[in-house]
Design a protein around this motif. Structure first.
Motif, PDB file in Angstrom:
ATOM      1  N   ARG A 214      -7.180  19.900 -22.651  1.00  0.00           N
ATOM      2  CA  ARG A 214      -6.155  20.953 -22.776  1.00  0.00           C
ATOM      3  C   ARG A 214      -6.175  21.878 -21.556  1.00  0.00           C
ATOM      4  NH1 ARG A 214      -4.236  21.278 -28.166  1.00  0.00           N
ATOM      5  NH2 ARG A 214      -5.758  20.722 -29.754  1.00  0.00           N
ATOM      6  N   ARG A 215      -7.384  22.199 -21.095  1.00  0.00           N
ATOM      7  CA  ARG A 215      -7.483  23.091 -19.919  1.00  0.00           C
ATOM      8  C   ARG A 215      -6.956  22.395 -18.671  1.00  0.00           C
ATOM      9  NH1 ARG A 215     -12.778  24.073 -21.983  1.00  0.00           N
ATOM     10  NH2 ARG A 215     -12.575  25.793 -23.453  1.00  0.00           N
TER      11      ARG A 215
ATOM     12  N   VAL B 154      -3.941  14.952 -27.528  1.00  0.00           N
ATOM     13  CA  VAL B 154      -3.547  16.255 -26.969  1.00  0.00           C
ATOM     14  C   VAL B 154      -2.987  16.131 -25.548  1.00  0.00           C
ATOM     15  CG1 VAL B 154      -5.217  17.530 -28.374  1.00  0.00           C
ATOM     16  CG2 VAL B 154      -5.857  16.856 -26.043  1.00  0.00           C
ATOM     17  N   TRP B 155      -3.238  14.996 -24.893  1.00  0.00           N
ATOM     18  CA  TRP B 155      -2.705  14.790 -23.534  1.00  0.00           C
ATOM     19  C   TRP B 155      -1.267  14.307 -23.681  1.00  0.00           C
ATOM     20  CZ3 TRP B 155      -4.047  16.734 -19.207  1.00  0.00           C
ATOM     21  CH2 TRP B 155      -3.605  16.209 -17.999  1.00  0.00           C
ATOM     22  N   PRO B 156      -0.305  14.978 -23.047  1.00  0.00           N
ATOM     23  CA  PRO B 156       1.108  14.682 -23.329  1.00  0.00           C
ATOM     24  C   PRO B 156       1.477  13.206 -23.158  1.00  0.00           C
ATOM     25  CG  PRO B 156       0.898  16.654 -21.989  1.00  0.00           C
ATOM     26  CD  PRO B 156      -0.476  16.062 -22.092  1.00  0.00           C
ATOM     27  N   GLU B 157       2.338  12.793 -24.036  1.00  0.00           N
ATOM     28  CA  GLU B 157       2.853  11.423 -24.090  1.00  0.00           C
ATOM     29  C   GLU B 157       3.376  10.947 -22.719  1.00  0.00           C
ATOM     30  OE1 GLU B 157       2.710   9.858 -27.115  1.00  0.00           O
ATOM     31  OE2 GLU B 157       3.572   8.085 -26.127  1.00  0.00           O
ATOM     32  N   ASP B 158       3.985  11.877 -21.963  1.00  0.00           N
ATOM     33  CA  ASP B 158       4.603  11.450 -20.695  1.00  0.00           C
ATOM     34  C   ASP B 158       3.624  11.483 -19.513  1.00  0.00           C
ATOM     35  OD1 ASP B 158       4.501  14.240 -20.749  1.00  0.00           O
ATOM     36  OD2 ASP B 158       6.228  14.445 -19.411  1.00  0.00           O
ATOM     37  N   LEU B 159       2.353  11.795 -19.767  1.00  0.00           N
ATOM     38  CA  LEU B 159       1.387  11.836 -18.661  1.00  0.00           C
ATOM     39  C   LEU B 159       0.331  10.739 -18.824  1.00  0.00           C
ATOM     40  CD1 LEU B 159       0.772  15.680 -18.178  1.00  0.00           C
ATOM     41  CD2 LEU B 159       2.400  14.190 -16.986  1.00  0.00           C
TER      42      LEU B 159
ATOM     43  N   LEU C  19       0.831  -1.212   0.000  1.00  0.00           N
ATOM     44  CA  LEU C  19       0.000   0.000   0.000  1.00  0.00           C
ATOM     45  C   LEU C  19       0.864   1.260   0.000  1.00  0.00           C
ATOM     46  CD1 LEU C  19      -2.991   0.889   0.110  1.00  0.00           C
ATOM     47  CD2 LEU C  19      -2.830   0.854   2.608  1.00  0.00           C
ATOM     48  N   PHE C  20       2.037   1.143   0.604  1.00  0.00           N
ATOM     49  CA  PHE C  20       2.918   2.312   0.675  1.00  0.00           C
ATOM     50  C   PHE C  20       4.134   2.201  -0.243  1.00  0.00           C
ATOM     51  CE2 PHE C  20       0.131   2.779   4.209  1.00  0.00           C
ATOM     52  CZ  PHE C  20      -0.153   4.131   4.159  1.00  0.00           C
ATOM     53  N   SER C  21       4.004   1.372  -1.254  1.00  0.00           N
ATOM     54  CA  SER C  21       5.064   1.332  -2.271  1.00  0.00           C
ATOM     55  C   SER C  21       4.715   2.347  -3.344  1.00  0.00           C
ATOM     56  CB  SER C  21       5.176  -0.068  -2.878  1.00  0.00           C
ATOM     57  OG  SER C  21       3.970  -0.419  -3.525  1.00  0.00           O
ATOM     58  N   SER C  22       5.724   2.857  -4.022  1.00  0.00           N
ATOM     59  CA  SER C  22       5.457   3.872  -5.046  1.00  0.00           C
ATOM     60  C   SER C  22       4.936   3.199  -6.315  1.00  0.00           C
ATOM     61  CB  SER C  22       6.720   4.676  -5.330  1.00  0.00           C
ATOM     62  OG  SER C  22       7.714   3.819  -5.832  1.00  0.00           O
ATOM     63  N   TRP C  23       4.336   3.996  -7.172  1.00  0.00           N
ATOM     64  CA  TRP C  23       3.733   3.461  -8.400  1.00  0.00           C
ATOM     65  C   TRP C  23       4.002   4.460  -9.521  1.00  0.00           C
ATOM     66  CZ3 TRP C  23      -2.197   3.494  -9.698  1.00  0.00           C
ATOM     67  CH2 TRP C  23      -2.440   2.658 -10.784  1.00  0.00           C
ATOM     68  N   THR C  24       4.739   3.985 -10.526  1.00  0.00           N
ATOM     69  CA  THR C  24       5.094   4.884 -11.632  1.00  0.00           C
ATOM     70  C   THR C  24       4.278   4.574 -12.870  1.00  0.00           C
ATOM     71  OG1 THR C  24       7.313   5.194 -10.757  1.00  0.00           O
ATOM     72  CG2 THR C  24       7.003   5.714 -13.083  1.00  0.00           C
ATOM     73  N   LEU C  25       3.685   5.612 -13.415  1.00  0.00           N
ATOM     74  CA  LEU C  25       2.927   5.526 -14.662  1.00  0.00           C
ATOM     75  C   LEU C  25       3.484   6.595 -15.585  1.00  0.00           C
ATOM     76  CD1 LEU C  25      -0.547   5.441 -12.935  1.00  0.00           C
ATOM     77  CD2 LEU C  25       0.355   3.571 -14.335  1.00  0.00           C
ATOM     78  N   ARG C  26       4.029   6.162 -16.708  1.00  0.00           N
ATOM     79  CA  ARG C  26       4.730   7.110 -17.600  1.00  0.00           C
ATOM     80  C   ARG C  26       5.730   7.907 -16.757  1.00  0.00           C
ATOM     81  NH1 ARG C  26       1.651   7.516 -23.108  1.00  0.00           N
ATOM     82  NH2 ARG C  26       0.108   5.902 -22.794  1.00  0.00           N
ATOM     83  N   SER C  27       5.646   9.260 -16.766  1.00  0.00           N
ATOM     84  CA  SER C  27       6.667  10.018 -16.016  1.00  0.00           C
ATOM     85  C   SER C  27       6.214  10.385 -14.602  1.00  0.00           C
ATOM     86  CB  SER C  27       7.000  11.309 -16.776  1.00  0.00           C
ATOM     87  OG  SER C  27       5.874  12.166 -16.740  1.00  0.00           O
ATOM     88  N   VAL C  28       5.079   9.838 -14.197  1.00  0.00           N
ATOM     89  CA  VAL C  28       4.470  10.264 -12.928  1.00  0.00           C
ATOM     90  C   VAL C  28       4.606   9.161 -11.877  1.00  0.00           C
ATOM     91  CG1 VAL C  28       2.274  10.909 -11.851  1.00  0.00           C
ATOM     92  CG2 VAL C  28       2.836  11.749 -14.140  1.00  0.00           C
ATOM     93  N   THR C  29       5.075   9.526 -10.681  1.00  0.00           N
ATOM     94  CA  THR C  29       5.200   8.526  -9.619  1.00  0.00           C
ATOM     95  C   THR C  29       4.346   8.905  -8.420  1.00  0.00           C
ATOM     96  OG1 THR C  29       7.431   7.934 -10.330  1.00  0.00           O
ATOM     97  CG2 THR C  29       6.835   7.352  -8.077  1.00  0.00           C
ATOM     98  N   LEU C  30       3.466   7.970  -8.047  1.00  0.00           N
ATOM     99  CA  LEU C  30       2.656   8.156  -6.837  1.00  0.00           C
ATOM    100  C   LEU C  30       3.489   7.662  -5.651  1.00  0.00           C
ATOM    101  CD1 LEU C  30       0.492   7.911  -9.208  1.00  0.00           C
ATOM    102  CD2 LEU C  30      -1.032   6.953  -7.489  1.00  0.00           C
ATOM    103  N   ARG C  31       3.402   8.345  -4.519  1.00  0.00           N
ATOM    104  CA  ARG C  31       4.207   7.940  -3.360  1.00  0.00           C
ATOM    105  C   ARG C  31       3.627   6.698  -2.687  1.00  0.00           C
ATOM    106  NH1 ARG C  31       2.624  13.196   0.373  1.00  0.00           N
ATOM    107  NH2 ARG C  31       0.397  13.151  -0.089  1.00  0.00           N
ATOM    108  N   ASN C  32       2.346   6.437  -2.911  1.00  0.00           N
ATOM    109  CA  ASN C  32       1.724   5.219  -2.392  1.00  0.00           C
ATOM    110  C   ASN C  32       0.550   4.859  -3.297  1.00  0.00           C
ATOM    111  OD1 ASN C  32      -0.667   6.665  -1.488  1.00  0.00           O
ATOM    112  ND2 ASN C  32       0.591   7.426   0.220  1.00  0.00           N
ATOM    113  N   ARG C  33      -0.150   3.813  -2.927  1.00  0.00           N
ATOM    114  CA  ARG C  33      -1.211   3.282  -3.816  1.00  0.00           C
ATOM    115  C   ARG C  33      -2.609   3.715  -3.367  1.00  0.00           C
ATOM    116  NH1 ARG C  33       1.232  -0.623  -7.413  1.00  0.00           N
ATOM    117  NH2 ARG C  33       3.458  -0.481  -7.001  1.00  0.00           N
ATOM    118  N   ILE C  34      -2.671   4.802  -2.613  1.00  0.00           N
ATOM    119  CA  ILE C  34      -3.969   5.272  -2.104  1.00  0.00           C
ATOM    120  C   ILE C  34      -4.417   6.488  -2.919  1.00  0.00           C
ATOM    121  CG2 ILE C  34      -5.221   6.157  -0.086  1.00  0.00           C
ATOM    122  CD1 ILE C  34      -2.823   4.888   1.601  1.00  0.00           C
TER     123      ILE C  34
END
Ligand SMILES: Cc1cc2nc3c(=O)[nH]c(=O)nc-3n(C[C@H](O)[C@H](O)[C@H](O)COP(=O)(O)O)c2cc1C
Length: 358
Positions: free
Chosen positions: A165-166, A221-226, A5-20
């Motif tokens: 875009r917004r 239109v949503w960036p490739e890294d997100l 639950l408290f392991s990080s999770w990376t999706l593309r260039s974004v890393t969540l600090r936990n899984r909540i």
């Protein structure tokens, strides 16, 4: 001690600090779709509370895409500008910022139940003509929606892209398309609400057409890294409606179009559904889609206990959990969960005001 639950999770260039994750929750707190103090406090406190990701409530892509006159909106640049400082604040607290964009479809133009009950007609206070795939109301007390023509379809596609875009301009890192709970895109998927005879109705391929067109247009239109997420209702809980088998086909098609995560909810299509709600009742959908499609999923629905959340992750039923009502009751649920599981975590306790400016 470490826990999933408290392991990080990376999706593309974004890393969540936990899984909540904080599940999206309409606040019915804007007169004009513009976020204000309430949102700063509500969303900000959940970021302070330690969630890995905070998802902003369904933001309407057009005025007629609101469920009620008090919904949040993202159909103007001013609405995006109002969200920017809230996003910036949340980032100072180490959370990943996400927003769900939505069109309410045939469930639009109703009043939130706690504000006085029954849905209202389009000519009553704050109402407007709802749109749908077919002229079939959600319930006999609801307004009959306008069956969308080619022009309406084109406008909705454009509105979703403009909203994306917004959301980017406001600083969000994760975008979620709302394809659940009986709202517009779900209403195209389900044979209960979609009885069209053109290219947008009938076969599963046709019913998926609009949601997939919108997904592809938004992904462009949503960036490739997100990351791009989609929330689905994995079943209508009604025979002859949308079901898990079709959800698997949809998830595969979404994956092919660059969707990173399926956020697995259910229901909302018809008031006739009998939903066997209980602890983690929707988790089997997240598990089935994860296994059959081979893509990350988020489990949501009556997840309230740290050990329960940990179990869902350890047994690989989902990659993350989303909590709604429990995090409404207690914004500090992640901090409490960490203590309960004996996890040592570092929190960004300092607040640098300069960084909180978008
Ligand atoms: C007040 C409230 C508002 C909600 N608004 C949304 C929303 O904007 N978008 C959405 O997809 N789900 C919405 N939901 C559903 C939640 O995200 C969640 O899927 C559901 O409440 C089940 O999770 P829970 O048992 O942890 O509450 C809302 C739920 C609540 C209680």
């Amino acid at each position: 001690m470490t826990h999933k639950l408290f392991s990080s999770w990376t999706l593309r260039s974004v890393t969540l600090r936990n899984r909540i994750c904080v599940a999206p929750m309409c606040q019915y707190s804007t007169p004009d779709g513009v976020a204000g103090d309430w949102h700063m406090v509500h969303l900000g406190s959940r970021a302070v509370g330690g969630a890995g990701l905070v998802m902003v409530e369904a933001a309407a892509i057009s005025p007629e895409g609101r469920i009620s006159p008090r919904d949040l909106g993202i159909w103007t640049d001013a609405q995006a500008r109002a969200l920017a400082p809230i996003v910036a604040f949340m980032k100072t607290q180490g959370t990943v910022t996400a927003i769900q964009i939505a069109h309410a479809g045939r469930k639009a133009s109703t009043r939130p139940p706690f504000l006085g009950g029954d849905p209202i007609a389009p000519d009553a206070e704050g109402g407007w003509e709802p749109l749908g795939p077919s002229a079939l109301p959600f319930h006999h007390s609801h307004t009959v929606p306008h069956a969308m023509d080619a022009q309406n379809l084109e406008k909705v596609r454009r509105d979703f892209v403009a909203a994306a875009r917004r959301a980017l301009a406001a600083g969000f890192e994760v975008l979620e398309l709302h394809m659940a709970h009986g709202y517009l895109l779900h209403s195209f998927l389900s044979p209960i609400s979609n009885q069209r005879t053109d290219d947008y109705g009938g076969s599963l391929e046709n019913r998926m057409r609009l949601p997939l067109e919108i997904t592809a247009a938004v992904r462009a239109v949503w960036p490739e890294d997100l990351p791009l997420w989609v929330r689905i209702s994995a079943t209508d809980w009604v025979r002859g409606g949308w079901d898990l088998e079709q959800s698997v086909v949809l998830a595969k098609a979404l994956k092919d179009r660059g969707v990173d995560v399926i956020d697995c909810s259910s229901g909302g299509m018809t008031p006739d559904a009998v939903i066997p709600a209980g602890p983690g009742f929707q988790t089997p959908f997240a598990s089935a889609i994860r296994q059959e499609v081979g893509m990350p999923t988020v489990a949501v629905g009556l997840i309230t206990e740290a050990m329960q959340a940990e179990h869902i992750l350890v047994t690989e039923q989902a990659d993350a959990v989303a909590l709604a009502r429990e995090l409404l009751r207690n914004p500090y649920w992640p901090l409490h969960a960490a203590r309960e599981l004996g996890v040592d975590i570092a929190w960004p306790v300092q607040y640098d005001r300069a960084k909180a400016r978008p």
